[in-house]
Scaffold this motif. Structure first.
Motif, PDB file in Angstrom:
ATOM      1  N   UNK A 589       0.898  -1.107   0.009  1.00 61.02           N
ATOM      2  CA  UNK A 589       0.020  -0.021   0.205  1.00 61.02           C
ATOM      3  C   UNK A 589       0.664   1.273  -0.085  1.00 61.02           C
ATOM      4  N   UNK A 590       1.874   1.154   1.021  1.00 62.56           N
ATOM      5  CA  UNK A 590       2.842   2.445   0.918  1.00 62.56           C
ATOM      6  C   UNK A 590       3.450   2.682  -0.597  1.00 62.56           C
ATOM      7  N   UNK A 591       3.731   1.583  -1.126  1.00 59.16           N
ATOM      8  CA  UNK A 591       4.713   1.619  -2.501  1.00 59.16           C
ATOM      9  C   UNK A 591       3.657   2.493  -3.504  1.00 59.16           C
ATOM     10  N   UNK A 592       2.480   1.769  -3.716  1.00 54.09           N
ATOM     11  CA  UNK A 592       1.502   2.282  -4.517  1.00 54.09           C
ATOM     12  C   UNK A 592       1.188   3.853  -4.264  1.00 54.09           C
ATOM     13  N   UNK A 593       1.059   4.171  -3.036  1.00 56.38           N
ATOM     14  CA  UNK A 593       0.748   5.589  -2.595  1.00 56.38           C
ATOM     15  C   UNK A 593       1.824   6.599  -2.811  1.00 56.38           C
ATOM     16  N   UNK A 594       2.970   6.027  -2.713  1.00 57.55           N
ATOM     17  CA  UNK A 594       4.236   6.942  -2.951  1.00 57.55           C
ATOM     18  C   UNK A 594       4.221   7.179  -4.315  1.00 57.55           C
ATOM     19  N   UNK A 595       4.392   6.183  -5.213  1.00 53.31           N
ATOM     20  CA  UNK A 595       4.470   6.222  -6.586  1.00 53.31           C
ATOM     21  C   UNK A 595       3.377   6.893  -7.139  1.00 53.31           C
ATOM     22  N   UNK A 596       2.104   6.735  -6.628  1.00 58.07           N
ATOM     23  CA  UNK A 596       1.146   7.494  -7.436  1.00 58.07           C
ATOM     24  C   UNK A 596       1.024   9.011  -7.091  1.00 58.07           C
ATOM     25  N   UNK A 597       1.656   9.265  -5.583  1.00 54.54           N
ATOM     26  CA  UNK A 597       1.650  11.001  -5.441  1.00 54.54           C
ATOM     27  C   UNK A 597       2.828  11.238  -6.261  1.00 54.54           C
ATOM     28  N   UNK A 598       4.089  10.600  -6.231  1.00 48.19           N
ATOM     29  CA  UNK A 598       5.223  10.987  -7.017  1.00 48.19           C
ATOM     30  C   UNK A 598       4.840  11.263  -8.468  1.00 48.19           C
ATOM     31  N   UNK A 599       4.026  10.339  -9.290  1.00 47.84           N
ATOM     32  CA  UNK A 599       3.723  10.521 -10.644  1.00 47.84           C
ATOM     33  C   UNK A 599       2.520  11.625 -10.894  1.00 47.84           C
ATOM     34  N   UNK A 600       1.987  11.964  -9.905  1.00 42.94           N
ATOM     35  CA  UNK A 600       0.714  12.873 -10.240  1.00 42.94           C
ATOM     36  C   UNK A 600       1.202  14.111 -10.837  1.00 42.94           C
TER      37      UNK A 600
END
Length: 666
Positions: A589-600
């Motif tokens: 969950x943390x991985x997908x959250x960080x990558x989603x925010x980084x790529x936004x």
């Protein structure tokens, strides 16, 4: 008297236990209430605000707003440009979904067949999944360039004329679909591969003993057992494709001649370029209803497949359904009838394709038997063929990434030379320029015509790290506690909350961006770190809750009760017992959250208000209408992708486990 006293004592003890239970559950209600309040502020209220705008004639250039009722929706019915965008959106989503699934499923089967190095293969293939969509669009735009793109260089090597991939109206949409397949296949492969690895082997061994062919095993064992996983994968990718924006914006901007103008980009153009807020909000709701209809259809297919596996009598099934459920089923059937026909056609095509493959495999097997090739030799040959196919896809999947890093260490004049300069002396000049350590060369600066100040890319990296980290921390903390409350609590309205979490995944971000922009402007949150971080919660928080809920459901409550018997509190038992067991789900969950925010990109470019820039917004400054600063572009892209690639290598196993244990079981 003794009996009466005994009854009174029993009632008193029951009340005391009830109060203790309520007191013990109070922290869980608080854990659930805080995320719900956040979601109300960043999602529910903007969604209602967006609908309110859709029934007005609101315009960015006019302060006066008048109520027009359903006039905007009626106008949509007669708007040829909207219907064109709907057709482009459905064509893009359907074409990309079919190709992604076929390739992803084939790769998952091949990797499962190879078996030996499946972890390494999955890690290499999954890299494009994590790449920043804006970077993907910009890099593919350079690779597909008519004059100096690397793709046309290989076309010329074949003796063919260069192809105008992006600016030809007949090729732009197929090129966009191909890029979507390149980026979407890893997700499907990863989830299906993890599902294949989790399946029991006994049924397959029995089928092999009974003489079942490979096609029969695939059709009657693998696909039925993977049906829930397949349907969830299709649901996830469907709504993501329907609301695609970043790659369209950076690669084609809806052109040429609106050949790639998806509904999301059409809404953006009307909202921020033409200023038509009211009609744009109405079109956004049309996109939402299209997405909802497709997702409901897919979900009913998943539900029907699960019900078919449970033995029940047909006579009592209709009588046991409440009227509201029958009404919902009827509406879903009417909405989904065209989709059922389409799925039937796809199933028919897949059946013929599978039969052809089965005949080919049978002919190959008979030829091998005739030539005296044994089972072990056939296995080795199969592994070699599968490895060649998977290796070819890995080369294709990693080619843009390799091109980024190779080009980033070339001298600026050598970056866009055709034929490419394969032998050169590596240099860090481009990275030094991007990181603000030196100015660019005169040839670089002349491309823009002015001498710019030193790059501030380091500042934008810090911005992205701070915003992504804070968003991830809030999401996993509040989402984890809310998911735990939803698993352990029993109350009315629980199913409504869970459906609401899924509902957020179907809402296009374009529906929320303008209301959030207006609200943030009133609150003074535009162009601030906390403003962007809070806005990112609108989609990251419900995703975190749903992922963690799926993991926590698999952890027995008896373990917590045993800790509570030893004197621990409810939350104490959660942190000491449950949380360590849910660590893989928390990591995923943390991985997908960080990558989603980084790529936004979309929220960052609108809500940053040119005051807070992230790396995804800054990279577009290297691509102008006059020139492309190739050296800086590739160096910046390499810096943006580097932490994601490293992150992916280290946590790949948690990503696969988290998807199958969280999203799929939830």
């Amino acid at each position: 008297m003794t009996a009466v006293q005994s009854v009174m004592d029993h009632k008193q003890n029951k009340r005391s236990r009830f109060r203790l239970v309520k007191k013990d559950m109070l922290p869980l209600y608080i854990c659930l209430g805080v995320p719900l309040l956040i979601m109300t502020f960043v999602f529910v209220y903007p969604l209602v605000y967006s609908f309110a705008l859709s029934v007005t004639n609101a315009h960015l250039m006019r302060p006066n707003v008048d109520f027009v009722g359903l006039r905007n929706y009626i106008r949509i019915l007669n708007d040829a440009r909207v219907w064109h965008s709907i057709r482009i959106t459905l064509t893009y989503a359907a074409g990309a979904m079919v190709l992604q699934f076929l390739v992803g499923f084939a790769l998952a089967l091949l990797i499962d067949y190879i078996g030996v190095v499946r972890g390494i293969l999955r890690t290499l293939i999954v890299i494009p999944l994590m790449l920043t969509p804006v970077v993907v669009g910009v890099i593919w735009r350079t690779m597909l360039n008519y004059d100096f793109g690397i793709i046309n260089y290989f076309v010329r090597l074949l003796g063919l004329e260069p192809i105008d991939w992006v600016y030809d109206p007949n090729l732009a949409l197929p090129a966009l679909i191909a890029i979507s397949v390149w980026g979407g296949v890893p997700f499907i492969m990863l989830v299906l591969s993890a599902g294949l690895a989790a399946m029991p082997r006994e049924p397959f061994e029995s089928a092999q003993i009974d003489g079942a062919s490979s096609w029969q095993t695939l059709r009657y064992l693998t696909i039925p057992m993977l049906r829930p996983v397949i349907m969830v994968v299709v649901i996830f990718r469907s709504y993501q494709l329907l609301r695609e924006f970043d790659v369209v914006f950076t690669l084609t901007k809806g052109g040429p001649a609106r050949a790639t103008e998806t509904l999301t980009y059409h809404i953006y153009a009307r909202m921020f370029e033409a200023g038509q807020i009211g009609i744009s909000a109405a079109i956004a709701y049309v996109l939402f209803f299209i997405t909802l209809a497709i997702v409901v259809f897919l979900f009913t297919q998943l539900e029907r497949g699960d019900q078919d596996m449970v033995a029940s009598t047909a006579a009592g099934s209709i009588q046991q359904r409440p009227p509201i459920q029958l009404l919902r089923k009827s509406i879903a059937f009417v909405i989904n009838l065209p989709l059922r026909i389409a799925v039937g056609l796809v199933d028919l095509l897949a059946a013929y394709l599978g039969k052809a493959l089965s005949l080919a495999a049978g002919a190959l097997r008979r030829g091998q038997v005739a030539s005296g090739v044994g089972r072990r030799e056939r296995r080795r040959l199969g592994v070699v063929i599968a490895s060649v196919i998977v290796g070819g896809w890995i080369v294709f999947a990693l080619m843009p990434v390799a091109w980024i890093y190779i080009s980033s260490v070339k001298e600026p004049p050598d970056v866009f030379k055709i034929p490419p300069k394969w032998i050169f002396t590596p240099t860090l000049h481009n990275y030094e320029v991007v990181l603000g350590m030196k100015y660019g060369t005169e040839s670089e600066l002349a491309m823009e015509g002015v001498k710019p100040p030193l790059s501030r890319f380091r500042e934008y990296i810090i911005n992205s790290v701070l915003i992504s980290s804070s968003t991830t921390l809030i999401n996993i903390t509040t989402g984890m506690l809310a998911a735990y409350a939803l698993v352990r609590l029993r109350f009315r309205g629980k199913e409504f909350i869970l459906v609401g979490m899924l509902f957020t995944r179907m809402v296009p971000p374009i529906m929320l961006i303008l209301p959030i922009f207006l609200i943030w402007r009133q609150l003074g949150l535009l162009g601030t770190y906390h403003g962007l971080a809070i806005a990112y919660l609108s989609f990251g928080l419900p995703f975190s809750i749903w992922m963690m809920r799926g993991y926590l459901m698999d952890i027995p409550a008896d373990l917590e009760e045993a800790a509570m018997v030893d004197g621990s509190s409810r939350l104490g038992a959660f942190f000491r017992v449950t949380l360590p067991l849910a660590a893989p789900g928390l990591a995923a969950t943390a991985v997908f959250n960080f990558i989603g925010a980084w790529n936004e990109f979309f929220f960052a470019i609108i809500l940053g208000n040119n005051q807070i820039k992230t790396v995804t917004v800054e990279i577009l400054t290297y691509v102008t209408d006059y020139a492309i600063l190739f050296g800086r572009l590739f160096a910046a892209a390499g810096l943006i992708l580097l932490p994601i690639i490293i992150f992916t290598f280290f946590v790949q196993k948690y990503i696969a486990t988290g998807l199958t244990g969280g999203a799929l079981k939830g």
